[in-house]
Scaffold this active site. Structure first.
Site, PDB file in Angstrom:
ATOM      1  CB  THR A   1      -1.196  -0.257   1.097  1.00 54.75           C
ATOM      2  OG1 THR A   1      -2.091  -0.896   1.276  1.00 54.75           O
ATOM      3  CG2 THR A   1      -1.378   1.202   1.460  1.00 54.75           C
TER       4      THR A   1
ATOM      5  CD  GLN B   1      -2.887 -11.401  -4.444  1.00 54.85           C
ATOM      6  OE1 GLN B   1      -2.827 -12.103  -4.418  1.00 54.85           O
ATOM      7  NE2 GLN B   1      -3.364 -10.481  -3.771  1.00 54.85           N
TER       8      GLN B   1
ATOM      9  CB  THR C   1      13.822   3.331  13.289  1.00 54.85           C
ATOM     10  OG1 THR C   1      13.832   4.473  13.963  1.00 54.85           O
ATOM     11  CG2 THR C   1      15.350   2.099  13.651  1.00 54.85           C
TER      12      THR C   1
ATOM     13  CB  CYS D   1      -8.159  -4.566   1.573  1.00 53.03           C
ATOM     14  SG  CYS D   1      -5.921  -4.618   1.717  1.00 53.03           S
TER      15      CYS D   1
END
Lengths: 379, 379
Positions: B72, B179, B237, B325
């Site tokens: 995403t 995918q 980080t 989702c």
């Protein structure tokens, strides 16, 4: 490889109990928290349990917590959201001159986009005085960002007083609490903040996960666009195991924080006293009392901090000059310059940050080696 | 709790070997990759080893890989960067109508900001035909985004042909390969793409980590602002353990992918044949051959897919209707509508996705239960 780690402010190892808590979520309980079936339901329950722990730990409601990839994302999200949402109300932002780069750089981006950014100068002790913030407030001020504690010199800022001012004036207030959550009490209601950021890997949780507190009533735009995760405030499949680890880390800190802070501040004081009394040409940076329990910070005359860090590393001790995020920049730290250190002194800086597994013996060995190495480098 | 997991397209469990590879990086090798001392050096080495593995796996150079929090973020980063960087060159974007929401939603945001977005309609088989993309190209087209495989119906798109067109016309090309990576060969040079996104948790790595390939020569602005990590292309980080896990997952897929694809496609074909021959009133969605080895997708007449998923869950089988989702949206999938299914058929959809640990017995049991549950619901 170093064997004595005194750089907990850069990152902490996971507590083994955090590791244990996470493990099932990599394997048998690995579901996508957005899936409809039992795997998904189990994942959702773990997610919400962790959210409740995190919320409770900072005095927030679960619905006020957005899980993020870390504090950098949380700070970026709060700052850019506020700027976009309120740009028609005003384009003035106040931040301290000693913020972490994940606040500084977004603020600089806003400057480039036509916003006006005021940088509050700290005192020589590193304190951001509330009146000096208040003096900068204008009609068009929409956001103030003052961190809870500085990541280099460990100074605690009077965020409650600043938050009260912000609330009275109706200005959004972001507190980067990356260095304090898990180490000293943090309460979003007491602080009077609208946004607060935290990062699990600073208090024995995993890297790659953090949270943004967003005060109820603020309809924040999503940082990532896509699925409906986090009530539409952050798309992306949940980082489930890490979020579970964050919850466990919070749980452990709730139980151990007070005792650890006491122990660490005793060791910290011993370090500061020893260094000031036994090594010439050194200053201790940051307010002597108003500082993180685990942070000691010095600047040495006629020493390259880089060389000192390397020499101590050879002796099996991991310490740093300051922020890990800007290592290699070869520039004097903006924090040390802001508190009035010369470039030369700033380049002789050393940060020691203690943690859950620091022993008195570690400190003894460190102090012995520090004295030796400083003498050797200066010879 | 379900015991047969057939929803690998939503998320996969970590391979135990991935877990083993990650474990030391939570504990003894936990350093901040930006720290100067040995802990940091060890972290940097692990980071770059993983980067080299990921790069090699998709035919890229290590410097072309940015580690992200997932696909995403990678998709958002590529799309918003291109829009901001090239808006003076043009404001037209082409995406397929069947992209994942992490591409769709950024495209919709661009529309709201005054960009023009063309949505390429797939064939009834779910294929995005290269000529139908080419027809939409205009003088002011700056970006095309076509995924490598659809996350619901598993169709493989002719991205090489589309990429060649994009390269000829000088249009940036983003391929969401979430995918496909780890399941079928992916080569960024063959695809001729400028950006490619991937996510570890789709191929037995951990959640919360992915990568964005950015073709050499494209100076991408950072997604997160702060420290200098990822050559200034993504502050924060590093999520070290997860990045190590991503590398290990890639390594395992390199060794097992071919064999697994063969096995899974045989099971997939068995599922599709059985369902079409033994259950009335059902269609198989997506091109019969040009599809992911592990994906079967159906739409049942007179069935609520939600009810079917729940009934199978009660029988210990985890499957889904489509994308995790957007679960709970209660709307017919945009993918199924785009390939011409009625809303009613689309709401009777079922996605079965196989994985590393799917056995022939699992498939037998699933097929038996599926037939039973469909009959029971229709009764």
């Amino acid at each position: 490889m170093s064997s004595i780690y005194l750089d907990y402010a850069a990152t902490t190892p996971c507590d083994p109990l955090v590791g244990q808590a996470m493990a099932p979520y990599f394997f048998e309980r690995f579901g996508n928290a957005s899936s409809p079936h039992s795997f998904g339901q189990s994942a959702r329950k773990a997610l919400e349990d962790s959210r409740a722990l995190v919320a409770d730990f900072i005095g927030a409601k679960p619905s006020e917590i957005i899980f993020t990839s870390g504090a950098t994302e949380a700070n970026n999200h709060a700052i850019f959201f506020t700027a976009r949402a309120l740009k028609n109300k005003g384009r003035h932002v106040i931040i301290s001159a000693v913020e972490h780069h994940s606040v500084l750089e977004p603020a600089r981006r806003l400057q480039a986009e036509g916003f006006d950014v005021s940088f509050v100068k700290p005192t020589a002790d590193g304190i951001i005085d509330p009146p000096s913030v208040e003096d900068l407030i204008r009609e068009d001020t929409i956001l103030m960002a003052i961190h809870h504690a500085n990541n280099e010199i460990g100074v605690l800022e009077p965020v409650e007083e600043i938050g009260t001012i912000a609330r009275q004036k109706g200005i959004y207030f972001l507190v980067d609490a990356t260095q304090t959550v898990g180490h000293i009490p943090v309460d979003v209601r007491q602080i009077c903040c609208d946004f607060l950021s935290l990062s699990a890997h600073k208090f024995y949780g995993p890297q790659g996960v953090g949270a943004l507190y967003v005060r109820e009533g603020i309809k924040i735009d999503p940082w990532l666009l896509g699925g409906d995760q986090e009530r539409g405030r952050r798309a992306s499949t949940h980082n489930l195991a890490a979020i579970v680890g964050l919850g466990k880390a919070v749980h452990l800190c709730r139980n151990h924080r007070e005792k650890e802070a006491k122990e660490q501040s005793a060791l910290r004081d011993r370090i500061i006293e020893y260094v000031l009394n036994n090594i010439p040409g050194v200053v201790s940076n940051g307010h002597r009392q108003r500082r993180l329990p685990n942070n000691a910070h010095f600047a040495f005359e006629n020493i390259s901090g880089e060389e000192l860090v390397a020499a101590l590393d050879m002796a099996g001790i991991a310490v740093s000059q300051g922020s890990a995020c800007t290592w290699g920049a070869l520039e004097a730290s903006h924090v040390l310059k802001a508190i009035g250190l010369s470039d030369r002194m700033a380049l002789g800086s050393l940060r020691i940050s203690l943690g859950r597994w620091t022993t008195s013996q570690d400190v003894d060995y460190f102090l012995q080696q520090l004295k030796l190495k400083v003498e050797k480098i200066r010879r």
